[in-house]
Design an enzyme around this catalytic site. Structure first.
Site, PDB file in Angstrom:
ATOM      1  CG  ASP A 247      -2.012   0.971   1.214  1.00 14.18           C
ATOM      2  OD1 ASP A 247      -2.129   1.673   0.194  1.00 14.18           O
ATOM      3  OD2 ASP A 247      -2.769   1.063   2.191  1.00 14.18           O
ATOM      4  CG  ASP A 251      -0.204   6.107  -2.150  1.00 13.94           C
ATOM      5  OD1 ASP A 251      -0.839   5.297  -2.850  1.00 13.94           O
ATOM      6  OD2 ASP A 251      -0.729   7.046  -1.526  1.00 13.94           O
TER       7      ASP A 251
END
Ligand code: NAD
Length: 363
Positions: A247, A251
């Protein structure tokens, strides 16, 4: 081909970017003579306001009936103070967990002309093309107990990270198979110097690697990987990692592509049903202004045609159209500033129209 797609626009910029993706789906349907039915459902904050829960039964049923799911994004400040079970993000976890979509595929590809939109030096970015394979249904986000309770008169919060060997094994196979079709290198990312979950992760990945003699495996600690992604991203081919690390790293990798508005994703399980969504959130700061970049969602549709419908030609057609629009210098606000290749600033709607026009052969 007869296809049913569940469309879940969600909150913030979700509906704006999904609207552009729908235009692209319809353009492909017409061009290739498919029969595509779009079933629109309510999800996230909007669903909480209307039904008191982020993923109403109706929406779940509609997803069950569909061959694939396209989701915009969910969440926003309005729902930030709700308890965990009632938050918009719970809808995502329910969809991923409920359909057992354990493999999240996030391609990180640098469009040459967008390397100037990134805060990283263009020479570091030239030719970067890797994929993050993130485990999606285990680890910290799903482990129990998960609660805030009072102990000795003080609040204490508990999240639990667990991984079964079988969960690690199946995602490792996805990464190795993907590497076989690419540059034959897997970088498995963990924190095996500290975490028990990571020690099991490393052991199982080593075992699985024995079945893929043509693929090189390296292990990397997550803190080092975070640094290497911005220092020398060209070294990567397939990054294999667990839920939370994936995750965060994806990003970070968004910076490489120039904008988080460029990154698509696919969440897959054992079958062909998949959940396709941009990796960005609802961007409340720019919602409703027609400035959001819809390309991540449009590129997610390309992944849907590839992975759920096995329609490679249609997928490539969409990806080539995005390439061409960027090549012509049409950029949304997030990519425009400071890029010498930026010729024309376009809004969300205009970007969607341009991609469709190229697919139709009109540009
Ligand atoms: P975000 O991704 O929404 O926004 C981060 C920054 O990137 C913002 O400045 C935003 O304007 C910009 N941005 C994002 N998408 C863009 C696009 N398509 N075009 C141009 N600029 C774009 O992350 P956040 O601000 O941390 O979160 C906002 C809300 O979204 C929160 O409620 C969060 O929980 C939710 N969220 C949802 C998902 C999801 O649904 N999958 C993912 C992440 C965050």
């Amino acid at each position: 081909m007869k296809i049913k797609i569940a469309i879940l626009p969600g909150d913030g910029i979700g509906p704006e970017v999904v609207k552009q993706a729908i235009k692209v789906i319809k353009t492909i349907e017409k061009k290739y003579g498919h029969n595509i039915e779009l079933l629109e459902g309510i999800v996230g904050g909007e669903a909480i306001d209307k039904y008191g829960e982020p993923l109403p039964d109706e929406t779940w049923k509609l997803c069950e009936e569909s061959d694939a799911i396209l989701l915009g994004a969910v969440g926003g400040p309005k729902w930030d103070n709700l308890p965990g079970e009632k938050r918009p993000e719970k809808a995502l976890l329910k969809l991923r967990g409920g359909f057992n979509l354990f493999a999240n595929i996030r391609p990180i590809k640098v469009f040459e002309k967008l390397s100037f939109s990134s805060t990283i030096k263009p020479e570091v970015l030239k030719g970067v093309d890797f994929v993050i394979v993130r485990e999606l249904t285990g680890g910290l986000y799903f482990g129990k107990p998960k609660e805030i309770r009072v102990e000795n008169g003080e609040e204490i919060a508990i999240d639990t990270m667990t991984y079964k060997a079988s969960e690690i094994r199946r995602i490792a196979h996805v990464a190795f198979k993907m590497a076989q079709k690419r540059n034959k290198k897997v970088t498995s990312v963990d924190k095996a110097n500290i975490l028990e979950c990571s020690r099991l992760w490393r052991k199982v990945v080593d075992e699985v690697s024995k079945e893929y003699k043509d693929v090189n495996l390296e292990h990397m600690y997550v803190d080092n990987c975070a640094m290497q992604i911005v220092r020398n991203p060209k070294q990567f081919d397939v990054i294999l990692t667990e839920n939370t690390f994936g995750d965060i790293l994806s990003d970070e990798a968004a910076v490489i592509t120039g904008s988080i508005g460029m990154l698509p994703s696919a969440s897959l399980g054992e079958g062909t049903k998949g959940l396709y969504e941009p990796i960005h959130g609802t961007a409340p700061d720019i919602a409703g202004k027609n400035i959001a970049n819809p390309l991540a969602t449009i590129l997610s549709v390309a992944m849907m045609f590839r992975y759920s419908f096995d329609l490679e030609k249609e997928a490539k057609d969409i990806e080539n159209a995005v390439d061409k629009v960027i090549d012509m210098g049409y950029f949304t606000q997030d990519l425009f500033t400071g890029n010498p290749y930026a010729k024309q600033l376009v809004g969300t709607e205009e970007m969607g129209d341009l991609v469709c026009k190229v697919i139709e052969g009109g540009a």
